[in-house]
Motif scaffolding. Structure first.
Motif, PDB file in Angstrom:
ATOM      1  N   LYS A  56     -14.117 -51.258  25.643  1.00  0.00           N
ATOM      2  CA  LYS A  56     -15.293 -51.918  25.069  1.00  0.00           C
ATOM      3  C   LYS A  56     -14.991 -52.439  23.663  1.00  0.00           C
ATOM      4  O   LYS A  56     -15.467 -53.507  23.285  1.00  0.00           O
ATOM      5  N   ALA A  57     -14.213 -51.700  22.894  1.00  0.00           N
ATOM      6  CA  ALA A  57     -13.855 -52.131  21.544  1.00  0.00           C
ATOM      7  C   ALA A  57     -12.858 -53.290  21.586  1.00  0.00           C
ATOM      8  O   ALA A  57     -12.846 -54.133  20.687  1.00  0.00           O
ATOM      9  N   ALA A  58     -12.021 -53.345  22.621  1.00  0.00           N
ATOM     10  CA  ALA A  58     -10.988 -54.373  22.709  1.00  0.00           C
ATOM     11  C   ALA A  58     -11.529 -55.708  23.226  1.00  0.00           C
ATOM     12  O   ALA A  58     -11.027 -56.763  22.836  1.00  0.00           O
TER      13      ALA A  58
ATOM     14  N   ILE B  64      -5.284 -51.728  23.373  1.00  0.00           N
ATOM     15  CA  ILE B  64      -5.750 -50.350  23.635  1.00  0.00           C
ATOM     16  C   ILE B  64      -4.696 -49.334  23.242  1.00  0.00           C
ATOM     17  O   ILE B  64      -5.034 -48.267  22.721  1.00  0.00           O
TER      18      ILE B  64
ATOM     19  N   GLN C  22     -12.704 -63.682  27.570  1.00  0.00           N
ATOM     20  CA  GLN C  22     -13.836 -62.804  27.890  1.00  0.00           C
ATOM     21  C   GLN C  22     -14.575 -63.298  29.129  1.00  0.00           C
ATOM     22  O   GLN C  22     -14.963 -62.487  29.986  1.00  0.00           O
TER      23      GLN C  22
ATOM     24  N   ASP D  50     -14.332 -46.524  26.176  1.00  0.00           N
ATOM     25  CA  ASP D  50     -14.694 -46.837  24.789  1.00  0.00           C
ATOM     26  C   ASP D  50     -13.662 -47.769  24.161  1.00  0.00           C
ATOM     27  O   ASP D  50     -14.016 -48.717  23.456  1.00  0.00           O
ATOM     28  N   ARG D  51     -12.389 -47.508  24.397  1.00  0.00           N
ATOM     29  CA  ARG D  51     -11.325 -48.366  23.851  1.00  0.00           C
ATOM     30  C   ARG D  51     -11.407 -49.768  24.441  1.00  0.00           C
ATOM     31  O   ARG D  51     -11.218 -50.765  23.746  1.00  0.00           O
TER      32      ARG D  51
ATOM     33  N   LEU E 184     -12.189 -58.654  20.976  1.00  0.00           N
ATOM     34  CA  LEU E 184     -11.008 -59.207  20.321  1.00  0.00           C
ATOM     35  C   LEU E 184     -10.385 -60.349  21.129  1.00  0.00           C
ATOM     36  O   LEU E 184      -9.495 -61.039  20.640  1.00  0.00           O
TER      37      LEU E 184
END
Length: 77
Positions: A22-24, A75, A33, A19-20, A27
C-alpha cells in the motif's frame, strides 16, 4: 500449538507485506497504477486491459512484469 503459532506468524507477515505494498503503490506513475489497478483489483485480463488501452496483450504483460519488479525493489528497500 505449533500450527497455530505458524498461522499467526504467517498472518503477521502477510499484514506487513500488504502495508508495504500500500505504501509502494503511490510511488508508481499514474499509468503504472492504472495497469495494476485494472489487473489485480478490477480483475481484468491482460487482453482486456490491452483492448482498453489500445495495446497488445504482450505489451501489457511486459509492462506488468516491469512494474512488479519495480514494486519488489521498493518493498525490499
Amino acid at each position: 500449538m505449533a500450527d497455530e503459532a505458524a498461522d499467526i506468524a504467517e498472518t503477521v507477515v502477510n499484514a506487513v507485506m500488504v502495508d508495504r505494498l500500500k505504501a509502494a503503490l503511490p510511488l508508481l506513475s499514474d499509468s503504472e497504477q492504472e495497469l495494476i489497478q485494472a489487473i489485480f483489483f478490477d480483475g481484468l485480463s491482460e487482453r482486456e486491459v490491452g483492448a482498453r488501452l489500445g495495446i497488445t496483450q504482450s505489451v501489457v504483460n511486459k509492462r506488468k512484469a516491469r512494474i512488479l519488479r519495480k514494486l519488489r525493489k521498493i518493498i525490499e528497500n
